[in-house]
Design a protein around this motif. Structure first.
Motif, PDB file in Angstrom:
ATOM      1  N   UNK A 184       0.436  -1.002  -0.132  1.00 45.48           N
ATOM      2  CA  UNK A 184      -0.004   0.188  -0.237  1.00 45.48           C
ATOM      3  C   UNK A 184       0.750   1.284  -0.054  1.00 45.48           C
ATOM      4  N   UNK A 185       2.161   1.872   1.269  1.00 45.80           N
ATOM      5  CA  UNK A 185       2.722   2.423   0.864  1.00 45.80           C
ATOM      6  C   UNK A 185       3.540   2.757  -0.351  1.00 45.80           C
ATOM      7  N   UNK A 186       3.744   1.488  -0.658  1.00 44.95           N
ATOM      8  CA  UNK A 186       5.121   1.413  -2.141  1.00 44.95           C
ATOM      9  C   UNK A 186       4.196   2.078  -3.247  1.00 44.95           C
ATOM     10  N   UNK A 187       2.691   1.564  -3.240  1.00 43.95           N
ATOM     11  CA  UNK A 187       1.563   2.326  -4.563  1.00 43.95           C
ATOM     12  C   UNK A 187       2.074   4.248  -4.665  1.00 43.95           C
ATOM     13  N   UNK A 188       2.237   4.726  -3.586  1.00 44.92           N
ATOM     14  CA  UNK A 188       2.046   6.569  -3.207  1.00 44.92           C
ATOM     15  C   UNK A 188       3.579   6.965  -3.124  1.00 44.92           C
ATOM     16  N   UNK A 189       3.698   8.261  -4.124  1.00 49.84           N
ATOM     17  CA  UNK A 189       5.324   8.558  -4.287  1.00 49.84           C
ATOM     18  C   UNK A 189       5.776   9.436  -3.153  1.00 49.84           C
ATOM     19  N   UNK A 190       5.621   8.663  -1.669  1.00 53.12           N
ATOM     20  CA  UNK A 190       6.079   9.419  -0.566  1.00 53.12           C
ATOM     21  C   UNK A 190       6.995  10.268  -0.378  1.00 53.12           C
ATOM     22  N   UNK A 191       7.703  11.004   0.365  1.00 52.87           N
ATOM     23  CA  UNK A 191       9.025  11.128   0.766  1.00 52.87           C
ATOM     24  C   UNK A 191       9.262  10.662   2.516  1.00 52.87           C
ATOM     25  N   UNK A 192      10.444  10.398   1.421  1.00 48.73           N
ATOM     26  CA  UNK A 192      11.651   9.861   2.584  1.00 48.73           C
ATOM     27  C   UNK A 192      11.928  10.033   3.915  1.00 48.73           C
ATOM     28  N   UNK A 193      11.440  10.442   4.001  1.00 50.56           N
ATOM     29  CA  UNK A 193      11.386  10.966   5.966  1.00 50.56           C
ATOM     30  C   UNK A 193       9.154  11.179   6.454  1.00 50.56           C
ATOM     31  N   UNK A 194       8.771  11.079   5.159  1.00 53.64           N
ATOM     32  CA  UNK A 194       7.319  11.179   5.874  1.00 53.64           C
ATOM     33  C   UNK A 194       7.023   9.816   7.134  1.00 53.64           C
ATOM     34  N   UNK A 195       6.347  10.346   7.722  1.00 59.34           N
ATOM     35  CA  UNK A 195       5.667   9.814   8.881  1.00 59.34           C
ATOM     36  C   UNK A 195       4.086   9.326   7.870  1.00 59.34           C
ATOM     37  N   UNK A 196       3.360   7.372   8.891  1.00 59.62           N
ATOM     38  CA  UNK A 196       2.893   7.496   8.318  1.00 59.62           C
ATOM     39  C   UNK A 196       1.233   7.505   9.650  1.00 59.62           C
ATOM     40  N   UNK A 197       0.423   7.573   9.713  1.00 64.54           N
ATOM     41  CA  UNK A 197      -0.737   6.522  10.370  1.00 64.54           C
ATOM     42  C   UNK A 197      -1.615   6.281  10.345  1.00 64.54           C
ATOM     43  N   UNK A 198      -1.735   4.759  11.619  1.00 65.27           N
ATOM     44  CA  UNK A 198      -1.838   3.327  10.888  1.00 65.27           C
ATOM     45  C   UNK A 198      -3.098   3.389  11.930  1.00 65.27           C
ATOM     46  N   UNK A 199      -4.509   2.602  10.831  1.00 65.76           N
ATOM     47  CA  UNK A 199      -5.940   2.111  12.866  1.00 65.76           C
ATOM     48  C   UNK A 199      -5.239   0.695  12.573  1.00 65.76           C
ATOM     49  N   UNK A 200      -5.625   0.197  13.716  1.00 61.28           N
ATOM     50  CA  UNK A 200      -5.452  -1.167  14.254  1.00 61.28           C
ATOM     51  C   UNK A 200      -6.957  -1.743  14.565  1.00 61.28           C
ATOM     52  N   UNK A 201      -7.464  -2.346  14.587  1.00 66.09           N
ATOM     53  CA  UNK A 201      -8.343  -2.629  15.429  1.00 66.09           C
ATOM     54  C   UNK A 201      -8.160  -3.304  16.377  1.00 66.09           C
ATOM     55  N   UNK A 202      -7.760  -2.750  17.441  1.00 65.12           N
ATOM     56  CA  UNK A 202      -7.699  -3.406  18.905  1.00 65.12           C
ATOM     57  C   UNK A 202      -7.500  -2.086  19.262  1.00 65.12           C
ATOM     58  N   UNK A 203      -6.760  -2.207  20.953  1.00 66.73           N
ATOM     59  CA  UNK A 203      -6.793  -1.807  21.621  1.00 66.73           C
ATOM     60  C   UNK A 203      -5.013  -1.193  21.726  1.00 66.73           C
ATOM     61  N   UNK A 204      -4.650   0.181  21.975  1.00 67.64           N
ATOM     62  CA  UNK A 204      -3.226   0.001  21.841  1.00 67.64           C
ATOM     63  C   UNK A 204      -2.929   0.557  22.246  1.00 67.64           C
ATOM     64  N   UNK A 205      -1.665   0.721  22.851  1.00 68.61           N
ATOM     65  CA  UNK A 205      -0.801   1.531  24.438  1.00 68.61           C
ATOM     66  C   UNK A 205       0.729   1.161  23.431  1.00 68.61           C
ATOM     67  N   UNK A 206       1.321   2.823  23.426  1.00 71.37           N
ATOM     68  CA  UNK A 206       2.437   2.739  23.157  1.00 71.37           C
ATOM     69  C   UNK A 206       2.882   2.116  21.383  1.00 71.37           C
ATOM     70  N   UNK A 207       1.982   2.029  20.729  1.00 73.71           N
ATOM     71  CA  UNK A 207       1.735   1.307  19.763  1.00 73.71           C
ATOM     72  C   UNK A 207       2.285   0.017  19.628  1.00 73.71           C
ATOM     73  N   UNK A 208       1.519  -0.686  20.658  1.00 72.18           N
ATOM     74  CA  UNK A 208       1.863  -2.371  20.684  1.00 72.18           C
ATOM     75  C   UNK A 208       0.593  -2.696  20.747  1.00 72.18           C
TER      76      UNK A 208
END
Length: 262
Positions: A65-89
């Motif tokens: 999915x990310x490779x499909x787009x020409x993102x700048x090298x330093x771009x930060x991305x946001x990701x949703x996840x179907x669950x409880x998330x604490x500190x990225x875990x």
């Protein structure tokens, strides 16, 4: 759109561009987002969630999915996840492989895509998007966004700040997990009419209203397109309105939160 095509970002200043990925049980979709307007800059790019949705299998899709787009090298991305998330875990996992529990979702995303990632619960992302760009734009105080779908997702935003992992679908109500009585999937499964379902929603929303005294309810989920069939049947003190961003909300909210937490 084919898998080997690519979308270059349209001419928008870099500081206005975010990127969001929405991970769901059936599909994983992403798009660049204008962080000022909350609008998608291209069409969403979607791939199916692997049947065996292990961290390794999903990582391959995230990379695609990310490779499909020409993102700048330093771009930060946001990701949703179907669950409880604490500190990225991931602390829980709904509709994806249970091997995600205890997994550093942000780390998996970074290793797969080469980009730093901010990971957020899917309902939190959608709720934040409605507060920042959608139905609750400009609303002060406490906004509760509740999505009625397979279960009940929930997000609390207070004065524009997200309170994470606000799992109100799992409140115990009349001896039941609330979403087992009031989700839209229950309406369909039990073949309830809108007035019959509204009786259950009334019990649920009145209970949540009593506990949290929000300033606004926003109702999302696919069934929100039929909001005229059931929202007017609810008798609440708190104003209650339908969501606006629909299935774009997860991508938009993830991108905005990633930028905010950069």
């Amino acid at each position: 759109m084919t898998n080997d095509s690519h979308d270059a970002l349209i001419e928008t200043p870099d500081e206005r561009i975010g990127f969001g990925i929405d991970v769901g049980g059936s599909g994983i979709k992403g798009a660049p987002v204008d962080l000022v307007t909350g609008k998608l800059l291209t069409k969403k790019y979607r791939l199916p969630t692997p049947i065996e949705s292990s961290p390794e299998a999903v990582a391959e899709v995230l990379s695609a999915v990310v490779s499909h787009f020409e993102l700048p090298a330093g771009a930060h991305i946001g990701v949703t996840f179907p669950g409880v998330i604490k500190n990225g875990v991931a602390q829980t996992a709904a509709n994806v492989d249970k091997r995600w529990i205890g997994t550093d979702v942000a780390g998996v995303t970074r290793d797969a895509t080469g980009h730093s990632a901010f990971v957020v619960n899917d309902a939190d992302a959608a709720g934040y998007a409605e507060a920042a760009y959608g139905a609750a734009l400009g609303q002060q105080g406490s906004v509760l966004v509740l999505t009625l779908g397979t279960g009940i997702g929930s997000a609390l935003i207070h004065d524009g700040v997200l309170v994470p992992n606000f799992e109100l679908g799992h409140l115990e109500l009349d001896g039941y997990d609330a979403e087992k009585r009031a989700a839209s999937s229950v309406k369909d499964r039990e073949e309830l009419s809108y007035p019959e379902w509204a009786e259950r929603l009334q019990r649920y929303f009145a209970h949540v209203e009593f506990l949290f005294s929000p300033d606004l309810f926003v109702v999302g989920g696919g069934v929100s397109k039929d909001h005229k069939e059931f929202l007017p049947l609810l008798d609440l003190t708190t104003p209650i309105i339908p969501a606006k961003l629909r299935n774009k909300a997860g991508i938009v909210g993830a991108a905005a939160l990633a930028a905010e937490n950069d």
